[in-house]
Design an enzyme around this catalytic site. Structure first.
Site, PDB file in Angstrom:
ATOM      1  N   ARG A 130      12.178 -49.403 -19.633  1.00 45.01           N
ATOM      2  CA  ARG A 130      13.603 -49.670 -19.792  1.00 45.01           C
ATOM      3  C   ARG A 130      14.111 -50.328 -18.515  1.00 45.01           C
ATOM      4  O   ARG A 130      13.661 -49.984 -17.405  1.00 45.01           O
ATOM      5  CB  ARG A 130      14.400 -48.391 -20.055  1.00 45.01           C
ATOM      6  N   GLU A 173      20.987 -55.907 -21.871  1.00 47.22           N
ATOM      7  CA  GLU A 173      20.284 -56.686 -22.912  1.00 47.22           C
ATOM      8  C   GLU A 173      21.253 -57.045 -24.023  1.00 47.22           C
ATOM      9  O   GLU A 173      22.056 -56.192 -24.407  1.00 47.22           O
ATOM     10  CB  GLU A 173      19.117 -55.865 -23.479  1.00 47.22           C
ATOM     11  N   HIS A 198      12.457 -58.006 -24.911  1.00 45.84           N
ATOM     12  CA  HIS A 198      12.226 -56.634 -25.403  1.00 45.84           C
ATOM     13  C   HIS A 198      11.423 -56.646 -26.717  1.00 45.84           C
ATOM     14  O   HIS A 198      11.905 -56.195 -27.765  1.00 45.84           O
ATOM     15  CB  HIS A 198      13.562 -55.890 -25.588  1.00 45.84           C
TER      16      HIS A 198
END
Ligand code: NAP
Length: 320
Positions: free
Chosen positions: A238, A267, A286
């Site tokens: 993360r 994000e 991601h």
């Protein structure tokens, strides 16, 4: 009346079909644009079950609005986007999708490691932009992966899958967890190290801890300074685990050699993020678990958790 499920992203029909017979399913109609907050709050007020993805902030406001809500099924192994305290307070079960994405995420971590070490993205870009003028002795030279030392911070399900890949590349495998894995140490030769020692020793540092109050900013200026100036940092866990402004300074000043990032503090990553200006950063949106098979398996787990709960069974993968 059938119980109502609200799904915050447009999903593959194969995942939704089994739910349609038994439940009243409503779904946001875009795959890549998040459901607007006001619509989510309106929908959750009527929902017995909420299907979320990691980009949804499932905060106290959501639980307050969800007066009928019984389950939040989060389609991810990480659940840092869900306010667990509020969930407990409102008596809502939270589930995640661990296990089925281990190998896929480890593949991506290793792909990112190789791409960063050998500058694959810049090299490919040179061809596409017409800058491959001639074979050049030192252009696009990178770091050797085979035989190097990898340090895995967070040797859990995915960490171990990365470590197995590293063994195939004849790498020495160091790891750091809060608890030692003595069986894996004996069976596979993984070496436990305290964080500082691992950072000093590893050629490749791969982060795979969950995002918790303890791991926020775990890799900051001090930790980056401990790393070798030839080292590569890979973050597939993360964004907030690595302090991005400290990482920018470390990469710009040559304190570490390169970084590969699948995750970011914010994000989608804003285009003015300074990390994007550096040539020694490889970035991905991601996509750790993004194989067709794995995403379908994650959807199946989520559908099963909701079905179990709404039919009176105890769902697997409850996070508390
Ligand atoms: P896991 O099996 O729970 O492994 C996490 C490991 O981190 C455990 O071994 C744990 O060991 C260690 N850990 C936890 N807190 C720590 C701390 N403060 N310091 C050091 N080690 C710590 O989880 P997983 O399934 O492998 O997934 C790991 C994370 O990867 C997820 O939480 C998720 O955020 C991320 N992820 C990202 C993607 C992507 O698309 N990029 C995909 C899947 C997962 P101890 O408890 O012994 O410390």
């Amino acid at each position: 009346m059938k119980p109502r499920i609200y799904i915050t992203r447009k999903l593959d029909e194969r995942a939704v079909a089994p739910l349609l017979e038994k439940f009243d399913v409503r779904m946001w109609d875009s795959e890549s644009v998040s459901v607007p907050r006001d619509i989510l709050i309106k929908e959750v007020a009527e929902a017995d079950a909420l299907w979320t993805v990691l980009a949804d902030s499932v905060n106290r406001e959501v639980f307050e609005a969800g007066t009928k809500l019984k389950i939040v099924a989060n389609m991810a192994v990480g659940y840092n986007n869900v306010d667990l305290e509020a969930a407990m307070e409102y008596g809502v079960i939270v589930t995640n999708t661990p296990g089925v994405l281990n190998e896929t995420t480890a593949d991506l971590a290793f792909a990112l490691l190789l791409a960063t070490a050998r500058q694959l993205i810049s090299a490919e870009d040179a061809i596409r932009s017409g800058n491959w003028t001639s074979w050049a002795p030192m252009r696009f030279t990178g770091m050797d992966v085979g035989g190097a030392t990898i340090g895995i911070i967070g040797m859990g399900r995915i960490g171990e899958a990365v470590a197995r890949r590293a063994k195939g590349f004849d790498m020495r495998v160091l790891y750091h967890n809060r608890n030692r894995k003595t069986e894996a140490e004996v069976e596979h030769g993984f070496e436990f190290m305290e964080l500082e020692a691992l950072l000093k020793e590893a050629d490749f540092v791969v982060i795979l801890t969950p995002y918790t109050p303890e791991t926020v900013g775990m890799i900051g200026a001090r930790e980056l300074k401990l790393m070798k100036n030839t080292a590569v940092l890979i973050n597939v866990a993360r964004g907030g685990i690595v302090d991005e402004s400290a990482l920018y300074d470390a990469l710009k000043d040559g304190e570490i050699w390169a970084a590969g990032l699948d995750v970011f503090e914010t994000e989608p990553v804003p285009l003015d993020n300074l990390l994007l200006t550096l040539p020694n950063v490889t970035v991905l949106p991601h996509i750790g678990s993004a194989s067709i098979k794995t995403r379908l398996a994650m959807m199946n787990l989520n559908a099963q958790a909701i079905t179990d709960l709404l039919e009176g069974r105890d769902p697997e993968n409850q996070v508390f």
